[in-house]
Design a protein around this motif. Structure first.
Motif, mmCIF file in Angstrom:
data_model
loop_
_atom_site.group_PDB
_atom_site.id
_atom_site.type_symbol
_atom_site.label_atom_id
_atom_site.label_comp_id
_atom_site.label_asym_id
_atom_site.label_seq_id
_atom_site.Cartn_x
_atom_site.Cartn_y
_atom_site.Cartn_z
ATOM 1 N N ASN A 145 -7.127 3.932 -2.620
ATOM 2 C CA ASN A 145 -6.344 2.744 -2.943
ATOM 3 C C ASN A 145 -5.399 2.371 -1.805
ATOM 4 O O ASN A 145 -5.208 1.188 -1.519
ATOM 5 C CB ASN A 145 -5.564 2.949 -4.236
ATOM 6 C CG ASN A 145 -6.464 2.980 -5.445
ATOM 7 O OD1 ASN A 145 -7.586 2.500 -5.405
ATOM 8 N ND2 ASN A 145 -5.980 3.561 -6.525
ATOM 9 N N ILE A 146 -4.794 3.363 -1.161
ATOM 10 C CA ILE A 146 -3.908 3.088 -0.027
ATOM 11 C C ILE A 146 -4.701 2.462 1.116
ATOM 12 O O ILE A 146 -4.282 1.465 1.712
ATOM 13 C CB ILE A 146 -3.197 4.376 0.424
ATOM 14 C CG1 ILE A 146 -2.181 4.809 -0.630
ATOM 15 C CG2 ILE A 146 -2.534 4.196 1.786
ATOM 16 C CD1 ILE A 146 -1.625 6.200 -0.418
ATOM 17 N N SER A 190 -5.822 -1.140 0.289
ATOM 18 C CA SER A 190 -4.768 -2.145 0.214
ATOM 19 C C SER A 190 -4.348 -2.665 1.583
ATOM 20 O O SER A 190 -3.686 -3.692 1.678
ATOM 21 C CB SER A 190 -3.557 -1.578 -0.525
ATOM 22 O OG SER A 190 -2.936 -0.579 0.237
ATOM 23 N N PHE A 228 0.986 2.847 4.674
ATOM 24 C CA PHE A 228 1.880 2.967 3.528
ATOM 25 C C PHE A 228 2.780 1.749 3.336
ATOM 26 O O PHE A 228 3.319 1.544 2.253
ATOM 27 C CB PHE A 228 2.727 4.236 3.634
ATOM 28 C CG PHE A 228 1.950 5.480 3.354
ATOM 29 C CD1 PHE A 228 1.669 5.846 2.059
ATOM 30 C CD2 PHE A 228 1.486 6.253 4.384
ATOM 31 C CE1 PHE A 228 0.944 6.991 1.780
ATOM 32 C CE2 PHE A 228 0.757 7.404 4.135
ATOM 33 C CZ PHE A 228 0.483 7.767 2.821
ATOM 34 N N VAL A 260 1.271 -0.726 0.592
ATOM 35 C CA VAL A 260 1.057 -0.260 -0.787
ATOM 36 C C VAL A 260 2.009 -0.994 -1.698
ATOM 37 O O VAL A 260 3.187 -1.129 -1.408
ATOM 38 C CB VAL A 260 1.272 1.273 -0.888
ATOM 39 C CG1 VAL A 260 1.119 1.734 -2.317
ATOM 40 C CG2 VAL A 260 0.303 1.990 0.021
#
Length: 90
Positions: free
Chosen positions: A57-58, A61, A86, A89
């Motif tokens: 998912n990171i 995204s 990061f 996110v």
């Protein structure tokens, strides 16, 4: 199925089901080698599966058009790119 569905609705449901397989599970199997995982005891398999999904998912995204595998390599090579992942996110 317990309901009567039109052929077009049934086809849409089948496509939606396989869309999950193709988008999530295929990525976990091919990119993260989830099928090759050797953890079998206690909560290890569940914890590692959760970490793989979180990592996917990171990576997904991030707005870059690179494939997830290349994003993983770039993150391994560069701390700046890793930290940049990061920042996207939600």
């Amino acid at each position: 199925l317990s309901r009567q569905l039109t052929p077009s609705r049934l086809a849409m449901l089948v496509r939606a089901h396989w869309g999950i397989e193709n988008h999530l599970h295929w990525t976990l199997d091919v990119v993260f080698h989830e099928d090759d995982a050797r953890s079998r005891k206690n909560y290890g398999p569940e914890n590692l599966a959760l970490l793989r999904r979180l990592a996917r998912n990171i990576l997904a995204s991030h707005p870059s058009d690179l494939p997830i595998r290349k994003k993983m390599k770039h993150a391994a090579w560069s701390k700046d790119y890793l930290f940049n992942l990061f920042t996207h996110v939600r």
